[in-house]
Motif scaffolding. Structure first.
Motif, PDB file in Angstrom:
ATOM      1  N   LEU A 166       0.803  -1.222   0.000  1.00  0.00           N
ATOM      2  CA  LEU A 166       0.000   0.000   0.000  1.00  0.00           C
ATOM      3  C   LEU A 166       0.838   1.274   0.000  1.00  0.00           C
ATOM      4  O   LEU A 166       0.574   2.201  -0.771  1.00  0.00           O
ATOM      5  N   VAL A 167       1.842   1.347   0.843  1.00  0.00           N
ATOM      6  CA  VAL A 167       2.650   2.565   0.924  1.00  0.00           C
ATOM      7  C   VAL A 167       3.372   2.834  -0.398  1.00  0.00           C
ATOM      8  O   VAL A 167       3.393   3.965  -0.894  1.00  0.00           O
ATOM      9  N   ASP A 168       3.945   1.801  -0.968  1.00  0.00           N
ATOM     10  CA  ASP A 168       4.646   1.982  -2.246  1.00  0.00           C
ATOM     11  C   ASP A 168       3.679   2.458  -3.332  1.00  0.00           C
ATOM     12  O   ASP A 168       4.038   3.294  -4.181  1.00  0.00           O
ATOM     13  N   ILE A 169       2.459   1.935  -3.303  1.00  0.00           N
ATOM     14  CA  ILE A 169       1.467   2.353  -4.294  1.00  0.00           C
ATOM     15  C   ILE A 169       1.085   3.818  -4.069  1.00  0.00           C
ATOM     16  O   ILE A 169       0.943   4.594  -5.020  1.00  0.00           O
ATOM     17  N   CYS A 170       0.940   4.214  -2.808  1.00  0.00           N
ATOM     18  CA  CYS A 170       0.643   5.623  -2.498  1.00  0.00           C
ATOM     19  C   CYS A 170       1.774   6.531  -2.988  1.00  0.00           C
ATOM     20  O   CYS A 170       1.520   7.595  -3.581  1.00  0.00           O
ATOM     21  N   LYS A 171       3.000   6.106  -2.774  1.00  0.00           N
ATOM     22  CA  LYS A 171       4.133   6.901  -3.248  1.00  0.00           C
ATOM     23  C   LYS A 171       4.143   6.991  -4.768  1.00  0.00           C
ATOM     24  O   LYS A 171       4.510   8.030  -5.343  1.00  0.00           O
ATOM     25  N   GLY A 172       3.718   5.914  -5.419  1.00  0.00           N
ATOM     26  CA  GLY A 172       3.648   5.929  -6.877  1.00  0.00           C
ATOM     27  C   GLY A 172       2.627   6.916  -7.401  1.00  0.00           C
ATOM     28  O   GLY A 172       2.709   7.362  -8.554  1.00  0.00           O
ATOM     29  N   LEU A 173       1.661   7.266  -6.542  1.00  0.00           N
ATOM     30  CA  LEU A 173       0.656   8.271  -6.901  1.00  0.00           C
ATOM     31  C   LEU A 173       1.036   9.648  -6.351  1.00  0.00           C
ATOM     32  O   LEU A 173       0.210  10.557  -6.321  1.00  0.00           O
ATOM     33  N   ASN A 174       2.282   9.762  -5.913  1.00  0.00           N
ATOM     34  CA  ASN A 174       2.829  11.032  -5.407  1.00  0.00           C
ATOM     35  C   ASN A 174       2.062  11.559  -4.200  1.00  0.00           C
ATOM     36  O   ASN A 174       1.805  12.756  -4.066  1.00  0.00           O
ATOM     37  N   ALA A 175       1.702  10.657  -3.302  1.00  0.00           N
ATOM     38  CA  ALA A 175       0.938  11.043  -2.121  1.00  0.00           C
ATOM     39  C   ALA A 175       1.779  11.889  -1.171  1.00  0.00           C
ATOM     40  O   ALA A 175       2.890  11.502  -0.806  1.00  0.00           O
ATOM     41  N   THR A 176       1.234  13.025  -0.785  1.00  0.00           N
ATOM     42  CA  THR A 176       1.863  13.844   0.262  1.00  0.00           C
ATOM     43  C   THR A 176       1.241  13.530   1.615  1.00  0.00           C
ATOM     44  O   THR A 176       1.898  13.590   2.649  1.00  0.00           O
ATOM     45  N   LYS A 177      -0.040  13.207   1.599  1.00  0.00           N
ATOM     46  CA  LYS A 177      -0.762  12.760   2.781  1.00  0.00           C
ATOM     47  C   LYS A 177      -1.899  11.882   2.307  1.00  0.00           C
ATOM     48  O   LYS A 177      -2.515  12.143   1.272  1.00  0.00           O
ATOM     49  N   VAL A 178      -2.191  10.819   3.073  1.00  0.00           N
ATOM     50  CA  VAL A 178      -3.224   9.853   2.695  1.00  0.00           C
ATOM     51  C   VAL A 178      -4.416   9.978   3.639  1.00  0.00           C
ATOM     52  O   VAL A 178      -4.254  10.057   4.855  1.00  0.00           O
ATOM     53  N   PHE A 179      -5.596  10.019   3.052  1.00  0.00           N
ATOM     54  CA  PHE A 179      -6.853  10.058   3.799  1.00  0.00           C
ATOM     55  C   PHE A 179      -7.442   8.657   3.755  1.00  0.00           C
ATOM     56  O   PHE A 179      -7.875   8.188   2.701  1.00  0.00           O
ATOM     57  N   ILE A 180      -7.437   7.954   4.887  1.00  0.00           N
ATOM     58  CA  ILE A 180      -7.932   6.579   4.946  1.00  0.00           C
ATOM     59  C   ILE A 180      -9.394   6.612   5.368  1.00  0.00           C
ATOM     60  O   ILE A 180      -9.739   7.077   6.451  1.00  0.00           O
ATOM     61  N   LEU A 181     -10.260   6.111   4.518  1.00  0.00           N
ATOM     62  CA  LEU A 181     -11.704   6.118   4.750  1.00  0.00           C
ATOM     63  C   LEU A 181     -12.162   4.706   5.088  1.00  0.00           C
ATOM     64  O   LEU A 181     -11.866   3.747   4.369  1.00  0.00           O
ATOM     65  N   THR A 182     -12.906   4.568   6.176  1.00  0.00           N
ATOM     66  CA  THR A 182     -13.393   3.262   6.579  1.00  0.00           C
ATOM     67  C   THR A 182     -14.663   3.440   7.398  1.00  0.00           C
ATOM     68  O   THR A 182     -15.209   4.553   7.500  1.00  0.00           O
ATOM     69  N   GLY A 183     -15.161   2.343   7.969  1.00  0.00           N
ATOM     70  CA  GLY A 183     -16.384   2.401   8.765  1.00  0.00           C
ATOM     71  C   GLY A 183     -16.114   2.219  10.242  1.00  0.00           C
ATOM     72  O   GLY A 183     -15.006   1.824  10.644  1.00  0.00           O
ATOM     73  N   PRO A 184     -17.116   2.486  11.093  1.00  0.00           N
ATOM     74  CA  PRO A 184     -16.920   2.426  12.543  1.00  0.00           C
ATOM     75  C   PRO A 184     -16.643   1.032  13.083  1.00  0.00           C
ATOM     76  O   PRO A 184     -16.074   0.894  14.167  1.00  0.00           O
ATOM     77  N   ASN A 185     -17.024   0.002  12.354  1.00  0.00           N
ATOM     78  CA  ASN A 185     -16.739  -1.360  12.803  1.00  0.00           C
ATOM     79  C   ASN A 185     -15.346  -1.801  12.379  1.00  0.00           C
ATOM     80  O   ASN A 185     -14.578  -2.355  13.175  1.00  0.00           O
ATOM     81  N   ILE A 186     -14.995  -1.555  11.126  1.00  0.00           N
ATOM     82  CA  ILE A 186     -13.700  -1.998  10.611  1.00  0.00           C
ATOM     83  C   ILE A 186     -12.548  -1.306  11.323  1.00  0.00           C
ATOM     84  O   ILE A 186     -11.490  -1.900  11.549  1.00  0.00           O
ATOM     85  N   VAL A 187     -12.755  -0.039  11.700  1.00  0.00           N
ATOM     86  CA  VAL A 187     -11.660   0.706  12.323  1.00  0.00           C
ATOM     87  C   VAL A 187     -11.204   0.057  13.629  1.00  0.00           C
ATOM     88  O   VAL A 187     -10.059   0.265  14.073  1.00  0.00           O
TER      89      VAL A 187
END
Length: 386
Positions: free
Chosen positions: A22-43
C-alpha cells in the motif's frame, strides 16, 4: 461478431498480503498525505491495525476517518467531502465494503467538482467532467466489486430512493485485493455479498450489451462462486475459498461495468429506498424470480450458467437445460441460508407500485435480455413475495 469496447483502467494487486504494497502504491501516486476512509466497525478490527502498521513504519503521513455508514446518504457524502478537503490529503485509501468504497469515489470526485453529490446523481443538474482525486481501494467484502467500477450508489432519503452517479472518471486508480482482509466477514455478510457478485455476473453475461471479454469474466465468476461460496460461508477460515470469492467478485464487477446489468438491479436498487435491506440481499432474493422471466431471452447462455453452477444436463432439451440455472441459484441460496421470500425481510405488497416505478426508470433496464413491462416487474415481485 459485433463491435465493442472493453475498459478496465484500474490496476489490480491481487494476493495474500498484497496490502503490504500500500505505501509503495501511495508513493507511486505522489501522495503527500493519505486520507484513509473506513467504517466504525472496521476501524476497531485487526484489518485496520495491519493498515496502520504499514503506514507507521513509513514516512507517509495519514489520517483516518471512520464515520461512514451503510448505504451512505447525500448529507454524509457532502460532509465527508468537506472533511477530506480540510485534511489536505492528496490520495484517498478506502478500506471496507461497497458503502465505504462508493463514498470514497464520490468524495474524490467532489474534490475537483463544485456542489453537492446530489447535483451529480442520475437526473441531476451537473455532470462529471474532470479527473478525480486518486483513489486506492482495499475491499473487505467479496460482492460489490465497486473497487473496479465507474458507479457509486447514494441514498436520497428525501425521495426514499437509491441513485447512482456514473462516470469513468470515478473508476478507482488501484484495487488491492487481499483475501486475508475478508477472513473476518460474518457468515450472513459472506452469503449476501457472494450472491451480489453472482447477480453481477449473471446479469452481465445475459445482458444485451455483453461482449466476448465480459462473457469470459462473467462465466468464470459464476463458476468460481458456484464452487466456493458454500465453503466461504460455512468455513470462513478457508483462505482458498476466500481467495476465489475475492477474485470472482472483482471479475464479475469488471464484466458488468462493460456488459451492463438489468432488471434485478433495477428492482434491488428501488427496494433499498423503501425498506432497510442490504443491496446484496435484495439482489439475491430477486435473482431466481427474474431469471424465470429472462431465461427465454437467451436459452443458450442460461444453459451455460447451469453448467457453470455444476448442474447435470444429461438428456435435457435446451429449454430444460436453461431452466436448471434457476434451480442452481435456488439451491445455492438455500444452502447458505438466505431468505427467499420478500415478506421475510419486511417488504409489504403496498410497496410494489413504488418499486415498479423506480425499476422502470432504471437506466440499464434497456439491456435486460427481455423487454419488460411494468406488469412483468410486478409479477417478479409477487413471485418473490409469495
Amino acid at each position: 461478431m459485433k463491435n465493442f469496447q472493453y475498459k478496465m483502467p484500474t490496476k489490480l494487486e491481487f494476493g495474500i498480503g498484497s496490502r503490504n504494497k500500500l505505501v509503495d502504491i501511495c508513493k507511486g501516486l505522489n501522495a503527500t498525505k493519505v486520507f484513509i476512509l473506513t467504517g466504525p466497525n472496521i476501524v476497531k478490527t485487526e484489518i485496520m491495525t495491519s493498515i496502520r502498521s504499514v503506514f507507521d513504519t513509513s514516512d507517509v503521513d495519514y489520517e483516518i476517518y471512520s464515520e461512514i455508514v451503510t448505504d451512505p446518504p447525500i448529507d454524509v457524502v457532502d460532509k465527508t467531502a468537506e472533511i477530506l478537503k480540510k485534511s489536505q490529503a492528496s490520495v484517498v485509501v478506502a478500506v471496507g465494503g461497497g458503502s465505504v468504497i462508493d463514498t470514497a469515489k464520490t468524495i474524490c470526485m467532489l474534490q475537483t467538482h463544485e456542489g453537492s453529490i446530489k447535483d451529480y446523481l442520475f437526473g441531476g443538474i451537473k455532470q462529471v467532467t474532470k479527473p478525480c482525486m486518486p483513489l486506492i481501494c482495499l475491499p473487505t467484502t467479496a460482492g460489490s466489486g465497486s473497487e473496479v467500477t465507474a458507479s457509486a450508489v447514494i441514498t436520497d432519503k428525501h425521495n426514499n430512493i437509491k441513485v447512482s452517479v456514473t462516470h469513468e472518471n470515478l473508476i478507482p486508480d488501484v484495487a488491492i485485493i487481499d483475501p486475508e482482509l475478508h477472513m473476518s466477514m460474518p457468515q450472513g455478510v459472506t452469503a449476501s455479498t457472494g450472491m451480489d457478485a453472482l447477480t453481477h455476473a449473471i446479469e452481465a453475461y445475459v445482458s444485451l450489451n455483453a461482449n466476448p471479454i465480459s462473457d469470459m469474466n462473467a462465466l468464470y465468476a459464476i463458476k468460481l462462486i458456484g464452487e466456493n461460496l458454500r465453503t466461504a460461508v460455512s468455513n470462513g477460515n478457508n483462505l482458498e475459498a476466500r481467495s476465489n470469492m475475492a477474485l470472482a467478485s472483482t471479475i464479475a464487477a469488471a464484466a458488468f461495468m462493460n456488459g451492463g446489468l438489468g432488471v434485478i438491479h433495477g428492482i434491488a436498487q428501488s427496494m433499498g429506498g423503501v425498506i432497510p435491506i442490504s443491496h446484496g440481499l435484495a439482489n439475491a432474493m430477486i435473482l431466481p424470480y427474474a431469471m424465470k422471466r429472462n431465461f427465454v431471452g437467451n436459452l443458450e447462455k442460461f444453459k451455460n450458467i447451469s453448467i457453470a453452477l455444476g448442474k447435470n444436463l444429461d438428456g435435457l432439451s435446451l429449454r430444460e437445460a436453461a431452466l436448471e440455472s434457476i434451480e442452481g441459484v435456488f439451491e445455492l441460496a438455500k444452502d447458505i441460508s438466505l431468505p427467499l421470500n420478500l415478506k421475510d425481510v419486511g417488504f409489504k405488497k403496498e410497496y410494489i407500485p413504488e418499486v415498479i416505478a423506480g425499476t422502470m426508470a432504471y437506466r440499464l433496464l434497456a439491456v435486460n435480455p427481455c423487454k419488460l413491462s411494468a406488469k412483468d416487474v410486478e409479477n417478479i415481485l409477487l413471485q418473490a413475495f409469495e
